[in-house]
Design a protein around this motif. Structure first.
Motif, PDB file in Angstrom:
ATOM      1  N   ASP A  60       6.344  -1.991 -56.132  1.00  0.00           N
ATOM      2  CA  ASP A  60       7.154  -0.893 -56.659  1.00  0.00           C
ATOM      3  C   ASP A  60       6.309   0.367 -56.846  1.00  0.00           C
ATOM      4  O   ASP A  60       6.134   0.871 -57.963  1.00  0.00           O
ATOM      5  CB  ASP A  60       7.747  -1.354 -58.006  1.00  0.00           C
ATOM      6  CG  ASP A  60       8.871  -0.455 -58.472  1.00  0.00           C
ATOM      7  OD1 ASP A  60       9.485   0.212 -57.623  1.00  0.00           O
ATOM      8  OD2 ASP A  60       9.124  -0.407 -59.682  1.00  0.00           O
ATOM      9  N   LYS A  61       5.800   0.912 -55.719  1.00  0.00           N
ATOM     10  CA  LYS A  61       4.848   2.030 -55.802  1.00  0.00           C
ATOM     11  C   LYS A  61       5.205   3.188 -54.878  1.00  0.00           C
ATOM     12  O   LYS A  61       4.367   4.041 -54.604  1.00  0.00           O
ATOM     13  CB  LYS A  61       3.437   1.539 -55.446  1.00  0.00           C
ATOM     14  CG  LYS A  61       2.903   0.455 -56.372  1.00  0.00           C
ATOM     15  CD  LYS A  61       1.539  -0.021 -55.908  1.00  0.00           C
ATOM     16  CE  LYS A  61       1.011  -1.127 -56.813  1.00  0.00           C
ATOM     17  NZ  LYS A  61      -0.297  -1.644 -56.339  1.00  0.00           N
ATOM     18  N   TYR A  62       6.431   3.221 -54.378  1.00  0.00           N
ATOM     19  CA  TYR A  62       6.831   4.254 -53.416  1.00  0.00           C
ATOM     20  C   TYR A  62       7.461   5.448 -54.153  1.00  0.00           C
ATOM     21  O   TYR A  62       8.589   5.864 -53.884  1.00  0.00           O
ATOM     22  CB  TYR A  62       7.811   3.683 -52.381  1.00  0.00           C
ATOM     23  CG  TYR A  62       8.911   2.818 -52.961  1.00  0.00           C
ATOM     24  CD1 TYR A  62      10.141   3.368 -53.301  1.00  0.00           C
ATOM     25  CD2 TYR A  62       8.703   1.464 -53.185  1.00  0.00           C
ATOM     26  CE1 TYR A  62      11.149   2.594 -53.834  1.00  0.00           C
ATOM     27  CE2 TYR A  62       9.695   0.683 -53.723  1.00  0.00           C
ATOM     28  CZ  TYR A  62      10.914   1.249 -54.053  1.00  0.00           C
ATOM     29  OH  TYR A  62      11.910   0.475 -54.604  1.00  0.00           O
ATOM     30  N   TYR A  63       6.683   6.051 -55.048  1.00  0.00           N
ATOM     31  CA  TYR A  63       7.157   7.172 -55.857  1.00  0.00           C
ATOM     32  C   TYR A  63       6.130   8.302 -55.836  1.00  0.00           C
ATOM     33  O   TYR A  63       4.928   8.065 -55.690  1.00  0.00           O
ATOM     34  CB  TYR A  63       7.407   6.735 -57.308  1.00  0.00           C
ATOM     35  CG  TYR A  63       8.428   5.626 -57.436  1.00  0.00           C
ATOM     36  CD1 TYR A  63       9.790   5.919 -57.455  1.00  0.00           C
ATOM     37  CD2 TYR A  63       8.031   4.291 -57.528  1.00  0.00           C
ATOM     38  CE1 TYR A  63      10.735   4.911 -57.566  1.00  0.00           C
ATOM     39  CE2 TYR A  63       8.965   3.277 -57.639  1.00  0.00           C
ATOM     40  CZ  TYR A  63      10.323   3.594 -57.653  1.00  0.00           C
ATOM     41  OH  TYR A  63      11.252   2.588 -57.751  1.00  0.00           O
ATOM     42  N   TYR A  64       6.638   9.533 -56.005  1.00  0.00           N
ATOM     43  CA  TYR A  64       5.750  10.688 -56.065  1.00  0.00           C
ATOM     44  C   TYR A  64       5.006  10.715 -57.400  1.00  0.00           C
ATOM     45  O   TYR A  64       5.558  10.323 -58.435  1.00  0.00           O
ATOM     46  CB  TYR A  64       6.551  11.991 -55.931  1.00  0.00           C
ATOM     47  CG  TYR A  64       7.170  12.205 -54.575  1.00  0.00           C
ATOM     48  CD1 TYR A  64       6.396  12.626 -53.496  1.00  0.00           C
ATOM     49  CD2 TYR A  64       8.533  11.996 -54.363  1.00  0.00           C
ATOM     50  CE1 TYR A  64       6.967  12.838 -52.246  1.00  0.00           C
ATOM     51  CE2 TYR A  64       9.116  12.199 -53.121  1.00  0.00           C
ATOM     52  CZ  TYR A  64       8.326  12.624 -52.072  1.00  0.00           C
ATOM     53  OH  TYR A  64       8.891  12.826 -50.835  1.00  0.00           O
ATOM     54  N   LYS A  65       3.750  11.173 -57.345  1.00  0.00           N
ATOM     55  CA  LYS A  65       2.971  11.352 -58.565  1.00  0.00           C
ATOM     56  C   LYS A  65       2.741  12.841 -58.794  1.00  0.00           C
ATOM     57  O   LYS A  65       2.675  13.632 -57.858  1.00  0.00           O
ATOM     58  CB  LYS A  65       1.641  10.618 -58.462  1.00  0.00           C
ATOM     59  CG  LYS A  65       1.792   9.101 -58.486  1.00  0.00           C
ATOM     60  CD  LYS A  65       0.438   8.411 -58.494  1.00  0.00           C
ATOM     61  CE  LYS A  65       0.616   6.892 -58.578  1.00  0.00           C
ATOM     62  NZ  LYS A  65      -0.688   6.192 -58.579  1.00  0.00           N
ATOM     63  N   LYS A  66       2.622  13.211 -60.065  1.00  0.00           N
ATOM     64  CA  LYS A  66       2.338  14.601 -60.390  1.00  0.00           C
ATOM     65  C   LYS A  66       0.974  14.982 -59.848  1.00  0.00           C
ATOM     66  O   LYS A  66       0.032  14.194 -59.900  1.00  0.00           O
ATOM     67  CB  LYS A  66       2.392  14.813 -61.904  1.00  0.00           C
ATOM     68  CG  LYS A  66       3.808  14.693 -62.468  1.00  0.00           C
ATOM     69  CD  LYS A  66       3.847  15.057 -63.935  1.00  0.00           C
ATOM     70  CE  LYS A  66       5.296  15.015 -64.439  1.00  0.00           C
ATOM     71  NZ  LYS A  66       5.383  15.370 -65.875  1.00  0.00           N
ATOM     72  N   LYS A  67       0.894  16.192 -59.328  1.00  0.00           N
ATOM     73  CA  LYS A  67      -0.332  16.652 -58.678  1.00  0.00           C
ATOM     74  C   LYS A  67      -1.534  16.553 -59.619  1.00  0.00           C
ATOM     75  O   LYS A  67      -1.499  17.017 -60.753  1.00  0.00           O
ATOM     76  CB  LYS A  67      -0.149  18.101 -58.210  1.00  0.00           C
ATOM     77  CG  LYS A  67      -1.218  18.572 -57.257  1.00  0.00           C
ATOM     78  CD  LYS A  67      -0.875  19.935 -56.680  1.00  0.00           C
ATOM     79  CE  LYS A  67      -1.921  20.379 -55.680  1.00  0.00           C
ATOM     80  NZ  LYS A  67      -1.610  21.701 -55.098  1.00  0.00           N
ATOM     81  N   GLY A  68      -2.585  15.893 -59.104  1.00  0.00           N
ATOM     82  CA  GLY A  68      -3.826  15.786 -59.852  1.00  0.00           C
ATOM     83  C   GLY A  68      -3.806  14.764 -60.973  1.00  0.00           C
ATOM     84  O   GLY A  68      -4.738  14.710 -61.780  1.00  0.00           O
ATOM     85  N   THR A  69      -2.721  13.948 -61.013  1.00  0.00           N
ATOM     86  CA  THR A  69      -2.655  12.930 -62.070  1.00  0.00           C
ATOM     87  C   THR A  69      -2.248  11.587 -61.465  1.00  0.00           C
ATOM     88  O   THR A  69      -1.898  11.493 -60.298  1.00  0.00           O
ATOM     89  CB  THR A  69      -1.617  13.301 -63.154  1.00  0.00           C
ATOM     90  OG1 THR A  69      -0.293  13.133 -62.611  1.00  0.00           O
ATOM     91  CG2 THR A  69      -1.805  14.728 -63.616  1.00  0.00           C
ATOM     92  N   ASN A  70      -2.283  10.556 -62.312  1.00  0.00           N
ATOM     93  CA  ASN A  70      -1.816   9.225 -61.914  1.00  0.00           C
ATOM     94  C   ASN A  70      -0.419   8.961 -62.454  1.00  0.00           C
ATOM     95  O   ASN A  70       0.079   7.846 -62.342  1.00  0.00           O
ATOM     96  CB  ASN A  70      -2.777   8.150 -62.439  1.00  0.00           C
ATOM     97  CG  ASN A  70      -3.584   7.540 -61.302  1.00  0.00           C
ATOM     98  OD1 ASN A  70      -3.302   7.781 -60.134  1.00  0.00           O
ATOM     99  ND2 ASN A  70      -4.573   6.760 -61.659  1.00  0.00           N
ATOM    100  N   ARG A  71       0.196   9.986 -63.014  1.00  0.00           N
ATOM    101  CA  ARG A  71       1.515   9.817 -63.620  1.00  0.00           C
ATOM    102  C   ARG A  71       2.609  10.119 -62.598  1.00  0.00           C
ATOM    103  O   ARG A  71       2.496  11.049 -61.801  1.00  0.00           O
ATOM    104  CB  ARG A  71       1.646  10.749 -64.830  1.00  0.00           C
ATOM    105  CG  ARG A  71       0.657  10.435 -65.956  1.00  0.00           C
ATOM    106  CD  ARG A  71       0.608  11.545 -66.974  1.00  0.00           C
ATOM    107  NE  ARG A  71       1.934  11.825 -67.532  1.00  0.00           N
ATOM    108  CZ  ARG A  71       2.211  12.910 -68.246  1.00  0.00           C
ATOM    109  NH1 ARG A  71       1.276  13.825 -68.441  1.00  0.00           N
ATOM    110  NH2 ARG A  71       3.418  13.080 -68.735  1.00  0.00           N
ATOM    111  N   TYR A  72       3.669   9.312 -62.650  1.00  0.00           N
ATOM    112  CA  TYR A  72       4.768   9.502 -61.709  1.00  0.00           C
ATOM    113  C   TYR A  72       5.579  10.749 -62.061  1.00  0.00           C
ATOM    114  O   TYR A  72       5.729  11.113 -63.234  1.00  0.00           O
ATOM    115  CB  TYR A  72       5.695   8.281 -61.709  1.00  0.00           C
ATOM    116  CG  TYR A  72       5.101   7.067 -61.033  1.00  0.00           C
ATOM    117  CD1 TYR A  72       4.844   7.074 -59.666  1.00  0.00           C
ATOM    118  CD2 TYR A  72       4.791   5.915 -61.766  1.00  0.00           C
ATOM    119  CE1 TYR A  72       4.298   5.966 -59.043  1.00  0.00           C
ATOM    120  CE2 TYR A  72       4.246   4.801 -61.151  1.00  0.00           C
ATOM    121  CZ  TYR A  72       3.998   4.835 -59.791  1.00  0.00           C
ATOM    122  OH  TYR A  72       3.460   3.746 -59.176  1.00  0.00           O
TER     123      TYR A  72
END
Length: 362
Positions: A60-72
């Motif tokens: 379950d990892k096919y999501y965009y992350k915020k630029k420069g972070t590990n947060r979705y």
């Protein structure tokens, strides 16, 4: 592999349902938004197919992350899943012609999203790409999850009401193009013209069909429609097919290069003046008019193909523009109904004003 209950199976079932609904929309006789509905549902089907694949392979990892972070990246409380273009890039193993077919529909969907197109010319124009989009989907579905998920038995060749159209009918249809539809047709032509021959001629990009009525069947139990694989044809049959292909091949770039029926600006000026029986327009005024009505970009524009295809086309080999008969007719009508004088038109053009074509159409 037969999937058990779980998230992957739920996503995959939704993908297949979207594809079947796309076909249902396309084949319904009274559908007035056939292309829009089919494309929207097939983009959804492809996107969910990739999500099901990613869920079964990387989790379950096919999501965009915020630029420069590990947060979705979160939208309305939900993680933002990869869009189709991102899925294609992340997967990275699709054949080039399949990618080009998908890219075509991603761009076309964006073009038609805010337009309502009722005419069937677009459906006819992109039939080959639509058929390939569907075939490619099922091939990738089987590639990801196995032959158990083949859906071809659920599909039937759609019936056709109309007989082969005459040349006059085709001309009438083309002359009736709305501005929205003309823009879509122009986009399709531009996209196809940028493809190399290998991609354009591939069955993965666009299925080309020759529909020839079968006079009779040797066996009365035979199907009325037969699809023959190219690699199963004999050398003699392939030669016969190539002769037919030369006759019907309609890649636009070859037609446009001849500039059949296209006019240079000087001819436009002459025809308008002849029709009005006075010198109503000059070359300089013609420049002001095409700028006012925005039927073509300025010289040196980044995208020279960005024209109003109903009135003007870019001639790539000669790096200039040619005009349609419809532009002459439009200008004649414009001068007959408009109260604007040449000086008014030049002033408006210098001030960067834009006139709406639809306000002056017959």
């Amino acid at each position: 592999m037969k999937l058990r209950k779980g998230k992957t199976k739920s996503i995959l079932d939704a993908s297949i349902d979207s594809a079947l609904l796309a076909v249902e929309i396309y084949n319904k006789p009274r559908t007035t938004f056939r292309s829009e509905g089919f494309i929207t549902m097939m983009i959804m089907a492809w996107t969910r197919l990739f999500h099901a694949h990613f869920n079964s392979t990387i989790g379950d990892k096919y999501y965009y992350k915020k630029k420069g972070t590990n947060r979705y990246d979160v939208v309305d409380g939900e993680r933002k899943a990869w869009e189709l273009a991102t899925c294609i890039r992340k997967y990275g193993e699709l054949p080039s012609s399949v990618e080009k077919n998908l890219e075509f529909f991603i761009k076309l969907r964006n073009k038609i999203e805010h337009r309502h197109i009722e005419k069937r010319e677009v459906d006819t124009l992109i039939f080959g790409e639509c058929q390939s989009l569907l075939f490619n989907y099922e091939s990738q579905l089987i590639n990801f999850f196995g032959g158990e998920y083949s859906i071809n038995e659920a599909l039937v060749y759609s019936l056709q009401f109309s007989q082969i159209r005459t040349n006059n009918q085709e001309k009438a249809n083309k002359s009736a193009l709305s501005s929205d539809l003309a823009e879509i047709v122009s986009f399709v032509e531009k996209y196809r013209n940028k493809l190399d021959d290998a991609t354009y001629n591939s069955q993965e990009y666009s299925i080309k069909l020759i529909q020839i009525p079968k006079i009779s069947n040797t066996n009365r139990a035979d199907a009325a429609v037969e699809f023959v694989r190219w690699d199963s044809l004999s050398a003699e049959d392939r030669k016969a097919y190539e002769k037919l292909n030369v006759i019907i091949k309609d890649k636009t770039v070859k037609v446009e290069a001849a500039n059949v029926g296209r006019l240079k600006s000087s001819e436009v000026v002459k025809r308008v003046n002849d029709a009005l029986k006075k010198k109503a327009i000059t070359q300089n005024l013609h420049v002001a008019l095409y700028k006012l009505f925005k039927i073509r970009p300025k010289n040196g524009a980044e995208d020279p193909f960005d024209t109003n295809a109903e009135f003007c086309l870019y001639d790539e080999p000669h790096n200039d523009y040619v005009y349609q008969d419809a532009w002459v007719s439009f200008l004649v009508h414009f001068f007959q109904v408009s109260q604007l004088e040449p000086a008014d038109l030049r002033l408006k053009e210098r001030n960067g004003e834009v006139l709406n074509v639809e306000d002056y159409k017959m």
